[in-house]
Design a protein around this motif. Sequence first.
Motif, PDB file in Angstrom:
ATOM      1  N   ILE A 150       0.833  -1.210   0.000  1.00  0.00           N
ATOM      2  CA  ILE A 150       0.000   0.000   0.000  1.00  0.00           C
ATOM      3  C   ILE A 150       0.864   1.254   0.000  1.00  0.00           C
ATOM      4  N   VAL A 151       1.891   1.260   0.849  1.00  0.00           N
ATOM      5  CA  VAL A 151       2.770   2.436   0.936  1.00  0.00           C
ATOM      6  C   VAL A 151       3.541   2.636  -0.361  1.00  0.00           C
ATOM      7  N   ILE A 152       4.124   1.568  -0.894  1.00  0.00           N
ATOM      8  CA  ILE A 152       4.911   1.691  -2.125  1.00  0.00           C
ATOM      9  C   ILE A 152       4.021   2.075  -3.301  1.00  0.00           C
ATOM     10  N   GLY A 153       2.829   1.463  -3.387  1.00  0.00           N
ATOM     11  CA  GLY A 153       1.923   1.816  -4.474  1.00  0.00           C
ATOM     12  C   GLY A 153       1.485   3.270  -4.414  1.00  0.00           C
ATOM     13  N   SER A 154       1.175   3.746  -3.214  1.00  0.00           N
ATOM     14  CA  SER A 154       0.779   5.153  -3.069  1.00  0.00           C
ATOM     15  C   SER A 154       1.929   6.079  -3.428  1.00  0.00           C
ATOM     16  N   TRP A 155       3.144   5.707  -3.037  1.00  0.00           N
ATOM     17  CA  TRP A 155       4.317   6.532  -3.341  1.00  0.00           C
ATOM     18  C   TRP A 155       4.550   6.612  -4.846  1.00  0.00           C
ATOM     19  N   LEU A 156       4.385   5.492  -5.546  1.00  0.00           N
ATOM     20  CA  LEU A 156       4.572   5.497  -6.999  1.00  0.00           C
ATOM     21  C   LEU A 156       3.492   6.315  -7.695  1.00  0.00           C
ATOM     22  N   LEU A 157       2.255   6.232  -7.212  1.00  0.00           N
ATOM     23  CA  LEU A 157       1.168   6.989  -7.831  1.00  0.00           C
ATOM     24  C   LEU A 157       1.326   8.496  -7.643  1.00  0.00           C
ATOM     25  N   LEU A 158       2.052   8.895  -6.633  1.00  0.00           N
ATOM     26  CA  LEU A 158       2.259  10.326  -6.390  1.00  0.00           C
ATOM     27  C   LEU A 158       3.359  10.925  -7.255  1.00  0.00           C
ATOM     28  N   TRP A 159       4.159  10.076  -7.909  1.00  0.00           N
ATOM     29  CA  TRP A 159       5.276  10.596  -8.691  1.00  0.00           C
ATOM     30  C   TRP A 159       4.836  11.480  -9.865  1.00  0.00           C
ATOM     31  N   PRO A 160       3.845  11.113 -10.663  1.00  0.00           N
ATOM     32  CA  PRO A 160       3.429  12.032 -11.743  1.00  0.00           C
ATOM     33  C   PRO A 160       3.035  13.406 -11.222  1.00  0.00           C
ATOM     34  N   MET A 161       2.328  13.429 -10.102  1.00  0.00           N
ATOM     35  CA  MET A 161       1.931  14.710  -9.530  1.00  0.00           C
ATOM     36  C   MET A 161       3.156  15.511  -9.089  1.00  0.00           C
ATOM     37  N   ARG A 162       4.171  14.826  -8.553  1.00  0.00           N
ATOM     38  CA  ARG A 162       5.388  15.522  -8.141  1.00  0.00           C
ATOM     39  C   ARG A 162       6.121  16.096  -9.345  1.00  0.00           C
ATOM     40  N   ILE A 163       6.155  15.330 -10.441  1.00  0.00           N
ATOM     41  CA  ILE A 163       6.838  15.828 -11.642  1.00  0.00           C
ATOM     42  C   ILE A 163       6.134  17.065 -12.182  1.00  0.00           C
ATOM     43  N   VAL A 164       4.799  16.997 -12.268  1.00  0.00           N
ATOM     44  CA  VAL A 164       4.042  18.160 -12.752  1.00  0.00           C
ATOM     45  C   VAL A 164       4.219  19.338 -11.810  1.00  0.00           C
ATOM     46  N   SER A 165       4.267  19.095 -10.518  1.00  0.00           N
ATOM     47  CA  SER A 165       4.468  20.172  -9.561  1.00  0.00           C
ATOM     48  C   SER A 165       5.828  20.834  -9.745  1.00  0.00           C
ATOM     49  N   GLY A 166       6.866  20.016  -9.991  1.00  0.00           N
ATOM     50  CA  GLY A 166       8.194  20.588 -10.226  1.00  0.00           C
ATOM     51  C   GLY A 166       8.236  21.428 -11.497  1.00  0.00           C
ATOM     52  N   LEU A 167       7.589  20.956 -12.566  1.00  0.00           N
ATOM     53  CA  LEU A 167       7.562  21.722 -13.813  1.00  0.00           C
ATOM     54  C   LEU A 167       6.773  23.015 -13.641  1.00  0.00           C
ATOM     55  N   ALA A 171       8.310  26.715 -14.214  1.00  0.00           N
ATOM     56  CA  ALA A 171       7.705  27.657 -15.165  1.00  0.00           C
ATOM     57  C   ALA A 171       7.325  28.954 -14.486  1.00  0.00           C
ATOM     58  N   ASP A 172       6.877  28.879 -13.249  1.00  0.00           N
ATOM     59  CA  ASP A 172       6.501  30.100 -12.533  1.00  0.00           C
ATOM     60  C   ASP A 172       7.721  30.939 -12.187  1.00  0.00           C
ATOM     61  N   ILE A 173       8.869  30.281 -11.967  1.00  0.00           N
ATOM     62  CA  ILE A 173      10.095  31.036 -11.690  1.00  0.00           C
ATOM     63  C   ILE A 173      10.593  31.738 -12.952  1.00  0.00           C
ATOM     64  N   ILE A 174      10.515  31.024 -14.112  1.00  0.00           N
ATOM     65  CA  ILE A 174      11.004  31.592 -15.367  1.00  0.00           C
ATOM     66  C   ILE A 174      10.096  32.710 -15.872  1.00  0.00           C
ATOM     67  N   ASP A 175       8.807  32.460 -15.860  1.00  0.00           N
ATOM     68  CA  ASP A 175       7.841  33.440 -16.377  1.00  0.00           C
ATOM     69  C   ASP A 175       6.661  33.527 -15.418  1.00  0.00           C
ATOM     70  N   ALA A 181       3.249  29.068 -17.322  1.00  0.00           N
ATOM     71  CA  ALA A 181       3.118  28.819 -15.890  1.00  0.00           C
ATOM     72  C   ALA A 181       1.668  28.538 -15.515  1.00  0.00           C
ATOM     73  N   THR A 182       0.723  29.302 -16.150  1.00  0.00           N
ATOM     74  CA  THR A 182      -0.697  29.071 -15.862  1.00  0.00           C
ATOM     75  C   THR A 182      -1.136  27.688 -16.328  1.00  0.00           C
ATOM     76  N   GLY A 183      -0.645  27.278 -17.499  1.00  0.00           N
ATOM     77  CA  GLY A 183      -0.994  25.961 -18.020  1.00  0.00           C
ATOM     78  C   GLY A 183      -0.496  24.831 -17.124  1.00  0.00           C
ATOM     79  N   TRP A 184       0.743  24.975 -16.664  1.00  0.00           N
ATOM     80  CA  TRP A 184       1.278  23.936 -15.771  1.00  0.00           C
ATOM     81  C   TRP A 184       0.555  23.934 -14.424  1.00  0.00           C
ATOM     82  N   ARG A 185       0.097  25.117 -14.002  1.00  0.00           N
ATOM     83  CA  ARG A 185      -0.648  25.167 -12.741  1.00  0.00           C
ATOM     84  C   ARG A 185      -1.986  24.455 -12.887  1.00  0.00           C
ATOM     85  N   ILE A 186      -2.632  24.659 -14.031  1.00  0.00           N
ATOM     86  CA  ILE A 186      -3.895  23.936 -14.286  1.00  0.00           C
ATOM     87  C   ILE A 186      -3.632  22.431 -14.375  1.00  0.00           C
ATOM     88  N   GLY A 187      -2.525  22.088 -15.033  1.00  0.00           N
ATOM     89  CA  GLY A 187      -2.167  20.670 -15.116  1.00  0.00           C
ATOM     90  C   GLY A 187      -1.893  20.059 -13.756  1.00  0.00           C
TER      91      GLY A 187
END
Length: 438
Positions: A150-167, A171-175, A181-187
């Motif tokens: 359960i813990v490992i599965g939840s951790w793996l499922l959170l990775w896409p969200m972490r990647i999008v959050s980092g992008l 984007a918000d730092i650059i522009d 930045a708005t598009g990535w925030r919606i994503g």
Amino acid sequence: MADPFDSNSSRPLYNAIPVLEGADDATVDIVDALPVRNQITLAEPAPIILSPADKQSIGIVDAVPIPTSAFQFFRPKNPVLLVMWFAVRAVIWLFGAVCLMFGLAILAALPVIQFLSLGYLLEAGGRVARTGRLRNGFIGIYRSALLGSIVIGSWLLLWPMRIVSGLAKSADIIDPGGRTATGWRIGLFASIGLTTLVLAVIGVGALVIVAAIRRRTQSEAGGYYAEARDAVWELVMSLRLPYYFWLGFRGFVGAMAWLIVPVSLIALGRANTPLAPLIGFFGAFLLAIVLIYLPILQMRLAQTNRLRAVFEFGAARAAYKRAPWASTFAIIITLLFALPLYLLKIEIVPREAEWLPSLVFISFIFPARLLTGWALGRANRRRTPRHWFFRWTGRLPLLPATAIYVLIVFFTQYTSWNGVWSLYEQHAFLVPVPFFGM
């Protein structure tokens, strides 16, 4: 059903009678039974199979792990499929063992919560002492596999969200406030919602499967909601966190009561007084004596679930006489496995990585606890002391083993990051952590 501990009961259960305080010859031959307040002795030791109602009435719970019924439910009859079934079960067992070790290491690195880790180690050895079988010391392996997945599965499922959050953050730092930045925030918000939905679907699906298995394996089955609710509740209760915490705390108190005087005398040996070396030497001598019996005393606490058992010095000596070489082997392994762990205390590690050395500590201490429980279990199965030759020859290896251990412990106050306080970090008997003072 008659209470086996009730003197007024007209029909004793399984010819069981209470054992007097301090009796060492009592044996318990109940498979995977958790400790009860009193021990049980049988007229003729034999395996006992108790119904769930009987287990509940005499205070024995969690005698058979919950996932076992599921494994039996899926057990095939075809020889080829049966081999594959055993292979899958072995893989799940190994995965559960790894998850258990990591879980204990993480708990050991958390202040106060670390008593859960010590309590589990004591209970593992206590079960081996009560049943005489090493395999009974591996408690909750399949349950650990379930929680770990359960813990490992939840951790793996959170990775896409972490990647999008980092992008989105980049984007918000650059522009700042720009279209990208708005598009990535919606994503990011979309990924959060999608991840939550996926977790909910997986959770509901798992509960439906568990409910279906319970309906097929139980005679009185309820609705799917009731079965899923009961399964989750039983899983949470089967963890028995309050019990492990209380057992670990009492094990800590009992061990510290024996160690604090000799260790403090060794620490006083650094004082700038003429008698300081003599005080330190006397403390080292007392510590060597304590080390011979403390593993057995602490394991008797876990076996009987009584704090007073850790102070029954005569009972520990009697147990040693009934299994001298087994006890000597367990004590030497306990001290030997504790020595390499002092190397991890030379340099402090970052706080976020403290669980890594704790994993090494658990890996060394766990086998030592099991061996101590095994030695005490051998002593419980004998009613008379061994021949004097085996008793005295068994003591001979203890002299150099304890002397070497005490010598190394003495010098750790000059090599450890915590200095003289490292003398109180007796991880072989206290909470298994390297950097939290005790």
